[in-house]
Design an enzyme around this catalytic site. Sequence first.
Site, short mmCIF file in Angstrom:
data_model
loop_
_atom_site.label_atom_id
_atom_site.label_comp_id
_atom_site.label_asym_id
_atom_site.label_seq_id
_atom_site.Cartn_x
_atom_site.Cartn_y
_atom_site.Cartn_z
CB SER A 50 -0.93 0.00 1.22
OG SER A 50 -0.19 -0.19 2.41
CE LYS A 118 -0.03 -8.33 3.76
NZ LYS A 118 -0.63 -8.22 2.40
CD GLU A 120 -2.37 -8.85 -2.36
OE1 GLU A 120 -3.01 -9.03 -3.42
OE2 GLU A 120 -2.10 -7.74 -1.91
CD GLU A 187 -7.50 -5.65 2.02
OE1 GLU A 187 -6.38 -6.20 2.00
OE2 GLU A 187 -7.73 -4.51 1.58
O1 KIV Z 1 -0.55 -3.37 1.70
C1 KIV Z 1 -1.07 -3.32 2.83
O2 KIV Z 1 -0.96 -2.32 3.55
C2 KIV Z 1 -1.82 -4.50 3.29
C3 KIV Z 1 -2.61 -4.38 4.55
C4 KIV Z 1 -3.74 -3.47 4.37
C5 KIV Z 1 -3.04 -5.69 5.07
O3 KIV Z 1 -1.78 -5.50 2.66
#
Ligand code: KIV
Length: 270
Positions: A50, A118, A120, A187
């Site tokens: 993000s 992380k 997806e 999410e």
């Molecule tokens: O990119 C991000 O900030 C995220 C969170 C909102 C979980 O994936």
Amino acid sequence: MPEKNRPVRTLDIRAMKEAGDKIVALTAYDALFGSLVDESGADIILVGDSVNTVLCGRDTTLSATLDQMIYHGSIVRRGVRRALLTIDMPYLSYQVSIEDAKRNCGRVMKETGAEAVKLEGGRSVAPTVEALVEIGIPVMGHVGFTPQSVHAMGGHRVQGRKAGDRERIVEDAKALERAGAFSVVLELMPSDVAQSVTEAINVPTIGIGSGPHCDGQVLVLHDMLGLNDRFSAKFLKRYANLADSVRSAVKQFEADVRSGRYPDSSHTYE
Ligand code: KIV
């Protein structure tokens, strides 16, 4: 709850679910905010892709690059002592092949000093998650609305409302758990769907826009601080209005400079 005087580990995060302790996670993109969030007691700090929308002014996360995530990850690392530092893997850095994913996630771990990455996706990325866990890389999963698939999902939409969706999301989360993910972000889904997922797996769920039944909650720091006030959503609670504070401070500075009130003698060297 993990002790306050030592770094949080993935095992602590898993233990928090067993103990019924809620997990607190927030994003950070630089050392300054990383240290403020860390000192304030978050368990997990996520360098989200993000960053590409919130800080870099892009419409989606799709154009975030590996070098960008490594840069932000490594500067957040300088501010974070205790929280578990997790870095989002950008679009196309782990979807093309398992080899690619190992090399790119390995680079992120080596060059940022983070404790986890992380990814997806659910069942489709489970073999990749398994391969990463096998080479010692802790992985956080992410199901429901997955921003890197925003175009395929037809925009920012709550997931899990159509027939069969609940089962699909539960199966995705179970596949991530079997593959060795230490936690799963949920999410934008109805709270009863998030509850089903949370009850179906033994690793913690960390919700964003997914109601109160998740094992923890994550928000984008700049959104919850009201610094990024271009974004609003039903799930977002604003804990401050920093964008207004910034505008007002800049206006006062402007007025002071134009009128000659700044700098006065108290801000001037003799
Ligand atoms: O990119 C991000 O900030 C995220 C969170 C909102 C979980 O994936």
